[in-house]
Design a protein around this motif. Structure first.
Motif, PDB file in Angstrom:
ATOM      1  N   TYR A  24       0.830  -1.209   0.000  1.00  0.00           N
ATOM      2  CA  TYR A  24       0.000   0.000   0.000  1.00  0.00           C
ATOM      3  C   TYR A  24       0.865   1.260   0.000  1.00  0.00           C
ATOM      4  O   TYR A  24       0.559   2.242  -0.689  1.00  0.00           O
ATOM      5  N   LEU A  25       1.947   1.248   0.759  1.00  0.00           N
ATOM      6  CA  LEU A  25       2.865   2.383   0.777  1.00  0.00           C
ATOM      7  C   LEU A  25       3.520   2.545  -0.600  1.00  0.00           C
ATOM      8  O   LEU A  25       3.614   3.669  -1.120  1.00  0.00           O
ATOM      9  N   HIS A  26       3.937   1.449  -1.196  1.00  0.00           N
ATOM     10  CA  HIS A  26       4.524   1.467  -2.535  1.00  0.00           C
ATOM     11  C   HIS A  26       3.540   2.062  -3.539  1.00  0.00           C
ATOM     12  O   HIS A  26       3.908   2.914  -4.360  1.00  0.00           O
ATOM     13  N   ALA A  27       2.291   1.644  -3.481  1.00  0.00           N
ATOM     14  CA  ALA A  27       1.274   2.149  -4.407  1.00  0.00           C
ATOM     15  C   ALA A  27       1.027   3.645  -4.206  1.00  0.00           C
ATOM     16  O   ALA A  27       0.860   4.391  -5.177  1.00  0.00           O
ATOM     17  N   THR A  28       1.018   4.096  -2.970  1.00  0.00           N
ATOM     18  CA  THR A  28       0.797   5.523  -2.681  1.00  0.00           C
ATOM     19  C   THR A  28       1.939   6.364  -3.235  1.00  0.00           C
ATOM     20  O   THR A  28       1.711   7.396  -3.889  1.00  0.00           O
ATOM     21  N   VAL A  29       3.172   5.928  -2.992  1.00  0.00           N
ATOM     22  CA  VAL A  29       4.333   6.654  -3.507  1.00  0.00           C
ATOM     23  C   VAL A  29       4.313   6.651  -5.034  1.00  0.00           C
ATOM     24  O   VAL A  29       4.598   7.679  -5.669  1.00  0.00           O
ATOM     25  N   TYR A  30       3.934   5.540  -5.629  1.00  0.00           N
ATOM     26  CA  TYR A  30       3.831   5.429  -7.089  1.00  0.00           C
ATOM     27  C   TYR A  30       2.871   6.477  -7.651  1.00  0.00           C
ATOM     28  O   TYR A  30       3.197   7.189  -8.604  1.00  0.00           O
ATOM     29  N   VAL A  31       1.699   6.595  -7.060  1.00  0.00           N
ATOM     30  CA  VAL A  31       0.698   7.550  -7.548  1.00  0.00           C
ATOM     31  C   VAL A  31       1.188   8.980  -7.378  1.00  0.00           C
ATOM     32  O   VAL A  31       1.134   9.786  -8.321  1.00  0.00           O
TER      33      VAL A  31
END
Length: 100
Positions: A24-31
């Protein structure tokens, strides 16, 4: 699957929760980062934004991370089903083999 002790269950739950939180943290940083890159590439460089290339490359990495966490991670139902099928196949093969 073998019966797990309460301590084993707690460790597994913490491990799986940490893996999901990491995704979830990876996805947030990605966005967030890709929105910034897109804005910079569009407004600074004109009509043909180059930001699609990091978006696709990093997106593939994010997708593979998600597969590893949600489908192949320790204790996942997909992994358990695959293991059970393999155990059953090995049992059948062993039963068919002649005993010495």
């Amino acid at each position: 699957m073998a019966t797990l002790t309460p301590d084993d269950l707690e460790r597994l739950a913490h491990k799986r929760a940490a893996a999901k939180l990491g995704w979830y943290l990876h996805a947030t940083v990605y966005v967030v980062v890709n929105l910034f890159i897109f804005a910079v590439s569009t407004y600074a460089f004109g009509r043909r934004p180059w930001s699609v290339f990091p978006l696709l490359g990093w997106g593939l990495g994010l997708a593979l991370h998600g597969v590893a966490v949600f489908m192949l991670g320790e204790g996942s139902s997909f992994r358990r089903r695959l293991l059970e099928r393999e155990r059953e196949r090995l049992r059948r093969e062993q039963e068919r083999m002649p005993r010495p």
